[in-house]
Design an enzyme around this catalytic site. Structure first.
Site, PDB file in Angstrom:
ATOM      1  N   ASP A 289       0.866  -1.168   0.000  1.00 39.94           N
ATOM      2  CA  ASP A 289       0.000   0.000   0.000  1.00 39.94           C
ATOM      3  C   ASP A 289       0.912   1.230   0.000  1.00 39.94           C
ATOM      4  OD1 ASP A 289      -2.139   1.650  -0.119  1.00 39.94           O
ATOM      5  OD2 ASP A 289      -3.199   0.815   1.584  1.00 39.94           O
TER       6      ASP A 289
HETATM    7  C1  BGC Z   1      -4.906   3.340  -0.077  1.00 38.48           C
HETATM    8  C2  BGC Z   1      -5.070   2.323  -1.172  1.00 38.48           C
HETATM    9  C3  BGC Z   1      -4.913   2.996  -2.507  1.00 38.48           C
HETATM   10  C4  BGC Z   1      -3.559   3.663  -2.562  1.00 38.48           C
HETATM   11  C5  BGC Z   1      -3.288   4.337  -3.882  1.00 38.48           C
HETATM   12  C6  BGC Z   1      -3.627   4.167  -0.247  1.00 38.48           C
HETATM   13  O1  BGC Z   1      -3.587   5.218   0.647  1.00 38.48           O
HETATM   14  O2  BGC Z   1      -4.917   2.684   1.163  1.00 38.48           O
HETATM   15  O3  BGC Z   1      -6.300   1.685  -1.070  1.00 38.48           O
HETATM   16  O4  BGC Z   1      -5.062   2.063  -3.530  1.00 38.48           O
HETATM   17  O5  BGC Z   1      -3.504   4.644  -1.555  1.00 38.48           O
HETATM   18  O6  BGC Z   1      -4.088   5.423  -4.076  1.00 38.48           O
END
Ligand code: BGC
Length: 749
Positions: A289
């Protein structure tokens, strides 16, 4: 003669299947060989580059790393494998051009959070889950995938398949609610929708099952918080939707921000290596993530980015999103003999394989076609589908004296409330502003196109979070002039979503005060509630005759609400998550254990297992939702009362459902099971199957459910899947709280 013909057809079908199977096998072999050939040409630096993902220059969806060099230059040097937040073919072309200037011309992946629609905004995922309609959900993602892929995107960071039992958690809006069975079906439908005919077709985007794992169980519902969970709960409740996504062919997994029992998911070998890539045999890759590799330093799990990179790669995180731990440390980790090149090769292989499967090596620009982009977005049939999905997502919570649907002959309707004219808000969190001119239908717009001769009055009454009652008089005056009042109330769209947890989930501000005042006028009041989570609104629930929970319905929301209010669509949504009476009840979910002193509505202090200031029951239970018609359930029958546990044995349960009202309508007939005595114990109810059926007025239909051995099985304390003989209770109903028919059976050895 007929027999021979049948045989010949069977042989033909079989040969075709074998040929298709052989072709798929050959293609796989071919890709594997190409991956190996490419890998053999790559330097260590180029390999590490493939494991590195950067944020682009659209809005950042996390804290951006500062002091970085020129991204396009880095791409040209082969130091980047994927980018996110780059949208539109023109934009993607600039970045792909840079990749084509790198030594090996390895194409980039373009990732994006396509969460509920791309150009056309569909309802938020939790709303869509209320439809219990897998076909509609798959179609919604097919459209999102088609639009996104026409804009250069080849990878979506969706679906989020995290089970959520805590409505304080802001990301509850992004998932399918609290139930592992429903959540698994929805996970599979979403993956199939995004990936369409499969990676390789130009209108498919590669899907991501996220966040692996248990992110939805953050303690206290606070985003990013720790998770402390028993292995059985992990396996029984939180992992099934991930497995379903995998079985549906999902290309990638994203790990999560939380630690699970003290080990950050990003550095968690048990999750990523033992379960995902080991036991489950996942062949795709895992992306971290946003920044989660570097965040292991804050967790106190790694001393610095060097150590974090080592832990993450060893634990099975293949691609680093935005933390730059891999690009800055992996080469040194190899030189220091902390990490073997084999481990890096394994991660690179997985990523390259997906790039081959997507067809990017045949044509790096295959998703970058401005002509296609022009004709593929915002098509009228997509708008219709968004409206249909939105109608299916609405849940009718209350309808005393059949106040709804509205008569077309009303003289005056007053539309009151902070969300009556809301437009952009209807899109909810995680929507993309691809086209600033996206047409959004507010409730007022939708009502205007349905109202005919009926006069519509409007008064805002108050803002979402207002503490002032300044606008009340105007709203009361409007209500007094109307035959019926419709109130559009709720949260602001950014009160749910990432980092949007709330400790107080009551209807905000003075909104419920306003509802009280309007109700006091004596006019019939219908309340529409818009939010990304279950809210608490006890006074309204007790006193207002008609309530619709509309969540955030997307750009066609106003049309969908008006369709339902006027009965052009008979609401059929069912809650995918429990609604509490108070924050103090959280976590509250239907599939809990019984305890040794279960609540029995008796007065004996020691046999209540309840609060002294609240009942145990929720405000609205999982699976609850009304219709403008009524359904009668009758004549339950079992194919046998003592089935055995032989593998292929099936127990059939059938019943009759009749539409006894005057409107055609859809009902979600739900089947729950309880294993009465088992070791370890089982929940009081578990959803095992359901059928959504459309019945005309007066129509009766026989419905049959087939229960298989697997549905009776569960994990014991050694995490073995077992089935125990004994009594099982079958419960069939219209909600987990509204069981209409029951029957038990004895499972024999
Ligand atoms: C979120 C993810 C997301 C990623 C990219 C993160 O902060 O937890 O779900 O896909 O950002 O935007």
């Amino acid at each position: 003669m007929i027999q021979i013909k049948k045989k010949a057809i069977c042989i033909l079908i079989l040969s075709a299947c074998i040929a298709a199977g052989n072709k798929a096998f050959a293609q796989k072999q071919d890709i594997n060989q190409k991956v190996e050939a490419l890998l053999a040409k790559m330097t260590l630096e180029e390999k590490i580059g493939q494991l590195n993902q950067y944020n682009g220059d659209w809005e950042a969806t996390g804290p951006v790393t500062k002091d970085v060099g020129n991204k396009l230059d880095e791409i040209k040097q082969g130091r980047v494998g994927a980018v996110l937040n780059i949208m539109g073919t023109e934009h993607c072309r600039t970045f792909q051009d840079a990749a084509m200037k790198s030594r090996l011309k390895i194409p980039l992946l373009f990732g994006q959070d396509v969460i509920h629609g791309y150009r056309i905004t569909f309802p938020i995922p939790l709303a869509e889950a209320s439809s219990w309609d897998m076909g509609a959900i798959e179609k919604a993602e097919r459209i999102a995938g088609t639009e996104a892929s026409a804009s250069g995107i080849n990878w979506t960071f969706a679906p989020m398949v995290d089970i959520a039992r805590d409505p304080r958690w802001g990301r509850v809006m992004e998932g399918a609610g609290e139930d592992p069975y429903l959540g698994s079906l929805i996970a599979a439908a979403r993956v199939k929708g995004f990936q369409g005919k499969g990676l390789g077709s130009t209108d498919a985007v590669m899907a991501t099952a996220k966040h692996f794992a248990a992110y939805g169980a953050a303690i206290g519902g606070r985003d990013y918080n720790s998770v402390d969970m028993s292995p059985r709960t992990l396996w029984e409740v939180y992992l099934p939707p991930f497995k379903a996504a995998l079985d549906a062919g999902v290309g990638t997994f994203m790990n999560s921000f939380n630690d699970l029992n003290g080990i950050p998911a990003t550095g968690n070998s048990y999750l990523q290596r033992d379960i995902l890539k080991g036991k489950w045999g996942f062949k795709g890759f895992v992306v971290s993530d946003w920044g989660s590799i570097g965040e292991m330093i804050n967790h106190g799990y790694a001393k610095d980015n060097y150590e974090a990179a080592e832990e993450a790669l060893k634990a099975g995180s293949d691609m680093d999103m935005e933390s730059r731990s891999y690009i800055n440390n992996l080469a040194k980790l190899v030189a220091d003999k902390k990490i073997s090149v084999n481990l890096i090769d394994d991660a690179v292989r997985r990523i390259l394989k997906k790039k081959f499967e997507l067809g990017l090596f045949d044509d790096p620009y295959r998703f970058i076609n401005p002509e296609r982009e022009k004709t593929s977005l915002n098509r009228p049939e997509y708008v219709d589908a968004a409206r249909d999905m939105a109608r299916k997502s609405i849940v009718l919570l209350k309808n005393e004296n059949n106040l709804l649907p509205l008569s077309k002959n009303l003289k005056t309707i007053a539309l009151i409330g902070p969300l009556a004219k809301a437009e952009k808000e209807l899109k909810g969190f995680w929507s993309l502003d691809i086209d600033k001119n996206e047409e959004i239908i507010s409730l007022m717009d939708g009502m205007q196109s349905h109202a005919g001769q009926t006069k519509l009055l409007y008064s805002q009454g108050c803002g979402i979070t207002d503490t002032s009652r300044k606008g009340f008089d105007d709203a009361i005056a409007a209500a007094k002039k109307a035959d019926v009042v419709i109130m559009a109330m709720g949260e602001a769209p950014d009160m749910t979503g990432e980092a949007k947890s709330k400790s107080n989930i009551h209807l905000p501000g003075v909104q419920e005060e306003l509802i009280k005042e309007i109700k006091a006028t004596g006019k019939p009041v219908i309340v529409l509630l818009m939010a990304g989570r279950p809210m608490i609104f006890n006074w309204t629930a007790d006193n207002v005759p008609a309530i619709l929970y509309t969540w955030w319905l997307g750009s066609q929301g106003g049309n969908a609400m008006a369709d339902v209010l006027y009965g052009d669509y008979n609401p059929s949504g069912k809650l995918p998550i429990t609604f509490p009476r108070s924050e103090g009840q959280i976590p509250i979910y239907y599939n809990h254990y019984n305890t040794g002193r279960p609540a029995q509505n008796d007065t004996d202090l020691f046999y209540k297992s309840a609060y002294i200031d609240l009942p145990n029951s929720p405000r609205y239970a999982f699976g609850y939702g009304l219709s403008y018609t009524n359904f009668e359930y009758k004549n339950i029958e079992l194919s046998k009362s003592t089935p055995s546990m032989k593998d292929n044995d099936i127990l059939s349960v059938s019943l009759m459902v009749q539409n006894t009202g005057k409107y055609a309508g859809e009902e979600v007939v739900q089947l729950y099971l309880r294993d009465m005595v088992s070791q370890p114990v089982r929940p009081v109810k578990e959803l095992k199957d359901f059928k959504k059926i459309l019945l005309q007025p007066g129509e009766t239909r026989r419905i049959t459910f087939n229960i298989r051995k697997d549905e009776l099985s569960f994990y014991n304390d050694k995490l073995e899947r077992i089935v125990q003989p004994g009594t099982f209770q079958i419960m069939i109903g219209s909600a987990s709280s509204d069981i209409r028919l029951q029957k038990s059976f004895e499972l024999t050895n």
